[in-house]
Design a protein around this motif. Structure first.
Motif, PDB file in Angstrom:
ATOM      1  N   ASP A 155     -14.458   0.484  -8.755  1.00 19.39           N
ATOM      2  CA  ASP A 155     -14.097   2.035  -9.299  1.00 19.39           C
ATOM      3  C   ASP A 155     -14.406   3.238  -8.724  1.00 19.39           C
ATOM      4  O   ASP A 155     -14.838   4.495  -9.085  1.00 19.39           O
ATOM      5  N   SER A 156     -13.237   3.245  -7.207  1.00 16.36           N
ATOM      6  CA  SER A 156     -12.686   4.332  -6.891  1.00 16.36           C
ATOM      7  C   SER A 156     -11.486   4.490  -6.701  1.00 16.36           C
ATOM      8  O   SER A 156     -10.993   5.073  -7.901  1.00 16.36           O
ATOM      9  N   THR A 157     -11.530   4.708  -5.539  1.00 13.87           N
ATOM     10  CA  THR A 157      -9.608   5.293  -6.103  1.00 13.87           C
ATOM     11  C   THR A 157      -8.771   4.044  -6.879  1.00 13.87           C
ATOM     12  O   THR A 157      -8.008   5.139  -7.123  1.00 13.87           O
ATOM     13  N   LEU A 158      -8.882   2.782  -6.900  1.00 12.44           N
ATOM     14  CA  LEU A 158      -7.617   1.887  -7.643  1.00 12.44           C
ATOM     15  C   LEU A 158      -8.013   2.399  -8.958  1.00 12.44           C
ATOM     16  O   LEU A 158      -7.016   2.496  -9.721  1.00 12.44           O
ATOM     17  N   GLU A 159      -9.301   2.008  -9.254  1.00  9.89           N
ATOM     18  CA  GLU A 159      -9.218   2.952 -11.036  1.00  9.89           C
ATOM     19  C   GLU A 159      -8.961   4.714 -10.764  1.00  9.89           C
ATOM     20  O   GLU A 159      -8.068   4.581 -11.672  1.00  9.89           O
ATOM     21  N   GLN A 160      -8.597   5.202  -9.914  1.00 11.51           N
ATOM     22  CA  GLN A 160      -8.701   6.541 -10.391  1.00 11.51           C
ATOM     23  C   GLN A 160      -7.293   6.521 -10.402  1.00 11.51           C
ATOM     24  O   GLN A 160      -6.876   7.876 -11.253  1.00 11.51           O
ATOM     25  N   ASN A 197       0.761  -1.578   0.098  1.00  8.59           N
ATOM     26  CA  ASN A 197       0.367   0.172   0.538  1.00  8.59           C
ATOM     27  C   ASN A 197       0.978   1.149  -0.353  1.00  8.59           C
ATOM     28  O   ASN A 197       0.464   2.108  -0.596  1.00  8.59           O
ATOM     29  N   GLN A 198       1.880   1.162   0.870  1.00 10.10           N
ATOM     30  CA  GLN A 198       3.177   2.075   0.693  1.00 10.10           C
ATOM     31  C   GLN A 198       3.675   2.739  -0.842  1.00 10.10           C
ATOM     32  O   GLN A 198       3.897   4.206  -1.218  1.00 10.10           O
ATOM     33  N   LEU A 199       3.881   1.794  -1.225  1.00 11.22           N
ATOM     34  CA  LEU A 199       4.491   1.408  -2.634  1.00 11.22           C
ATOM     35  C   LEU A 199       3.083   2.415  -3.538  1.00 11.22           C
ATOM     36  O   LEU A 199       3.889   3.344  -4.225  1.00 11.22           O
ATOM     37  N   LEU A 200       2.347   1.735  -3.174  1.00 13.48           N
ATOM     38  CA  LEU A 200       0.676   2.283  -4.289  1.00 13.48           C
ATOM     39  C   LEU A 200       0.821   3.961  -3.672  1.00 13.48           C
ATOM     40  O   LEU A 200       0.611   4.321  -4.891  1.00 13.48           O
ATOM     41  N   ALA A 201       0.697   4.063  -2.981  1.00 13.45           N
ATOM     42  CA  ALA A 201       0.884   5.195  -2.189  1.00 13.45           C
ATOM     43  C   ALA A 201       1.975   6.166  -3.545  1.00 13.45           C
ATOM     44  O   ALA A 201       1.500   7.898  -3.135  1.00 13.45           O
ATOM     45  N   ALA A 202       2.871   5.625  -3.825  1.00 16.61           N
ATOM     46  CA  ALA A 202       3.797   6.647  -4.426  1.00 16.61           C
ATOM     47  C   ALA A 202       3.842   6.369  -5.793  1.00 16.61           C
ATOM     48  O   ALA A 202       4.539   7.342  -6.455  1.00 16.61           O
ATOM     49  N   LYS A 203       2.919   5.557  -6.419  1.00 17.69           N
ATOM     50  CA  LYS A 203       3.648   5.661  -7.396  1.00 17.69           C
ATOM     51  C   LYS A 203       2.252   7.097  -8.047  1.00 17.69           C
ATOM     52  O   LYS A 203       1.604   6.961  -8.237  1.00 17.69           O
ATOM     53  N   PRO A 204       3.296   7.387  -9.053  1.00 16.11           N
ATOM     54  CA  PRO A 204       2.802   8.592 -10.144  1.00 16.11           C
ATOM     55  C   PRO A 204       1.156   8.504 -11.008  1.00 16.11           C
ATOM     56  O   PRO A 204       1.496   7.236 -11.174  1.00 16.11           O
ATOM     57  N   ASP A 205       1.238   9.522 -10.852  1.00 17.60           N
ATOM     58  CA  ASP A 205      -0.983   9.358 -10.628  1.00 17.60           C
ATOM     59  C   ASP A 205      -0.798   8.943 -12.579  1.00 17.60           C
ATOM     60  O   ASP A 205      -1.778   8.359 -13.052  1.00 17.60           O
ATOM     61  N   ASN A 206       0.828   9.149 -13.186  1.00 18.51           N
ATOM     62  CA  ASN A 206       0.207   8.853 -14.993  1.00 18.51           C
ATOM     63  C   ASN A 206       0.909   7.336 -16.088  1.00 18.51           C
ATOM     64  O   ASN A 206       0.825   6.949 -16.406  1.00 18.51           O
ATOM     65  N   GLU A 207       0.963   6.384 -14.609  1.00 22.60           N
ATOM     66  CA  GLU A 207       1.194   5.297 -14.574  1.00 22.60           C
ATOM     67  C   GLU A 207      -0.087   4.844 -14.359  1.00 22.60           C
ATOM     68  O   GLU A 207      -0.644   4.598 -13.692  1.00 22.60           O
ATOM     69  N   ARG A 208       0.571   3.100 -15.453  1.00 22.50           N
ATOM     70  CA  ARG A 208      -0.888   2.672 -14.407  1.00 22.50           C
ATOM     71  C   ARG A 208       0.562   1.197 -14.437  1.00 22.50           C
ATOM     72  O   ARG A 208       1.076   0.875 -14.580  1.00 22.50           O
ATOM     73  N   TRP A 209      -0.218   0.677 -13.133  1.00 23.29           N
ATOM     74  CA  TRP A 209      -0.121  -0.258 -12.144  1.00 23.29           C
ATOM     75  C   TRP A 209      -0.424  -1.836 -12.186  1.00 23.29           C
ATOM     76  O   TRP A 209      -1.598  -1.465 -12.281  1.00 23.29           O
ATOM     77  N   ALA A 210       0.039  -2.579 -11.870  1.00 20.70           N
ATOM     78  CA  ALA A 210      -0.530  -3.846 -11.733  1.00 20.70           C
ATOM     79  C   ALA A 210      -0.232  -4.615 -10.401  1.00 20.70           C
ATOM     80  O   ALA A 210       0.712  -4.679 -10.575  1.00 20.70           O
ATOM     81  N   LEU A 211      -0.748  -5.671  -9.567  1.00 25.77           N
ATOM     82  CA  LEU A 211      -1.035  -6.111  -8.566  1.00 25.77           C
ATOM     83  C   LEU A 211      -1.270  -7.659  -8.392  1.00 25.77           C
ATOM     84  O   LEU A 211      -2.168  -7.759  -8.755  1.00 25.77           O
TER      85      LEU A 211
END
Length: 403
Positions: free
Chosen positions: A62-67, A28-42
């Motif tokens: 449909d909320s935080t993760l998709e955004q 969750n901490q890694l995901l929090a630092a994800k650049p907004d313009n990048e798509r990540w997968a877990l």
């Protein structure tokens, strides 16, 4: 037919750690630092069959993760590290082809030996498809303080195959104990980079932001590891090239499947997901995996359980090691996440059903050596020591008649 897509050099990070070490917090901490313009997968691998993490993540998709451009896939019902390479290949391939991420995070089950997954990801196919970043391993200092963890191979295996070691839950350690911990780590892996985690209370989750210099520096250090190559996997790939052969895991023993509901391969594909959804409720499974008893329940959404009675009952279960759930209770819908070092409950949105999963330790050891798993015909079942029917009755007695 869909055109096949060839993926090359997708950055990929393994986040490993023993059962209950705190891997999800670090992810969750890694995901929090994800650049907004990048798509990540877990890709999450759970040992249990019910898929609690997947249910939670789906509800927020449909909320935080998709955004935040984050795709999640859960592989439940077995370990992707200790069977053939096929489940891992299918899970990763589908995640990449469906979502085209620019970075992939993999969280294997805490009961796995990371060496088996490293061997798989060192195969020639993945050498071109995935660019492996540093293997991040999470170590709970509270667990390390207990002899049953510190001296068994399953716990040590995660440290041996780590590029970076995130140590958490160490506030109770004295200076001498911290030094002893560092020395213990050095004997297992003298090359590993040690990072002392900041308290979870001052580090943001996926939807938060960092306001303290300490949290900011910790997150920056953690994020740096995503861009550093893995020496562990690089060395293994060199070994594979030298021997000119692919690592094969087919000779490893298969995990036992003693539960009521059987899963053919643990791939977690759409057919299996649909079968899981269509299971008649209420439903319960139990099985023995290595030296642990696993059990899970799915209950209809109109079953409302007394919140206080449920927590007291769960905490009184014999030698429990992990308890996770999303449950409709008298206090509303609650997410439960219990391990011996941390007991957390959190209010969540309504779910399609209640899900509860527990892991009980057998005997006095925590030996999770995959190669020591015996076949069902030679394994002495310990189900006699756990009366699951009695547990069913006790759980059902907590159900409050809904209106």
């Amino acid at each position: 037919m869909k055109n096949s897509v060839i993926f090359q050099n997708i950055p990929c990070t393994l986040v490993t750690g023993f059962l209950g070490a705190g891997k999800t917090t670090v992810i969750n901490q890694l995901l929090a630092a994800k650049p907004d313009n990048e798509r990540w997968a877990l890709l999450i691998n759970e040992f249990g069959r019910i898929g609690i993490d997947g249910a939670l993540l789906a509800s927020s998709q449909d909320s935080t993760l998709e955004q935040k451009n984050i795709a999640i896939r859960e592989v439940s019902g077995g370990c992707i590290c200790c069977t053939s390479q096929l489940p891992l290949q299918i899970a990763i391939s589908r995640l990449l082809s469906d979502h085209h991420p620019q970075r992939l995070l993999i969280e294997p089950t805490g009961l796995a030996h990371p060496r088996e997954l490293i061997l798989q990801l060192s195969a020639p196919h993945w050498q071109t498809a995935l660019k492996m970043s540093a293997v991040i391993t999470v170590l709970s200092a509270e667990q390390w303080q207990q002899t049953k963890y510190r001296h068994h191979d399953g716990f040590q295996a995660h440290i041996r195959d780590a590029d970076v070691l995130i140590i958490n839950r160490y506030a109770q350690l004295s200076s001498n104990e911290k030094q002893s911990l560092v020395e213990w780590i050095a004997k297992l892996n003298s090359q590993v980079k040690i990072v002392w985690a900041v308290s979870e209370q001052v580090v943001p989750d996926i939807a938060g932001s960092s306001n303290t210099p300490l949290a900011h520096n910790y997150l920056a250090t953690l994020n740096e590891q995503l861009h550093k190559p893995s020496a562990i996997i690089s060395n293994q790939r060199k070994v594979n090239i030298a021997h000119n052969q692919k690592p094969t895991l087919g000779s490893l023993s298969q995990p036992s499947t003693l539960g009521v509901s059987s899963s053919s391969n643990g791939i977690g594909d759409e057919d299996e997901t649909q079968a899981n959804t269509d299971t008649e409720l209420p439903y319960r499974y139990h099985e023995e995996q290595q030296d642990f008893q696993l059990a899970g329940w799915r209950l209809p959404t109109h079953y409302v359980l007394d919140a206080d009675e449920l927590q007291n009952w769960l905490l009184a279960l014999p030698n429990w090691q992990r308890i996770k759930g999303v449950v409709h209770t008298s206090d509303g819908w609650l997410q439960l996440n219990f391990n011996p070092g941390s007991i957390t409950t959190k209010t969540i949105d309504a779910q399609t059903d209640s899900r509860l999963e527990v892991i009980l330790q057998l005997g006095n050891t925590v030996d999770t050596n995959i190669e020591k798993i015996e076949t069902a015909s030679h394994t002495k079942s310990s189900s006699d020591s756990v009366d699951w029917e009695a547990f069913d009755r006790e759980l059902m007695a907590m159900v409050i008649q809904s209106l």
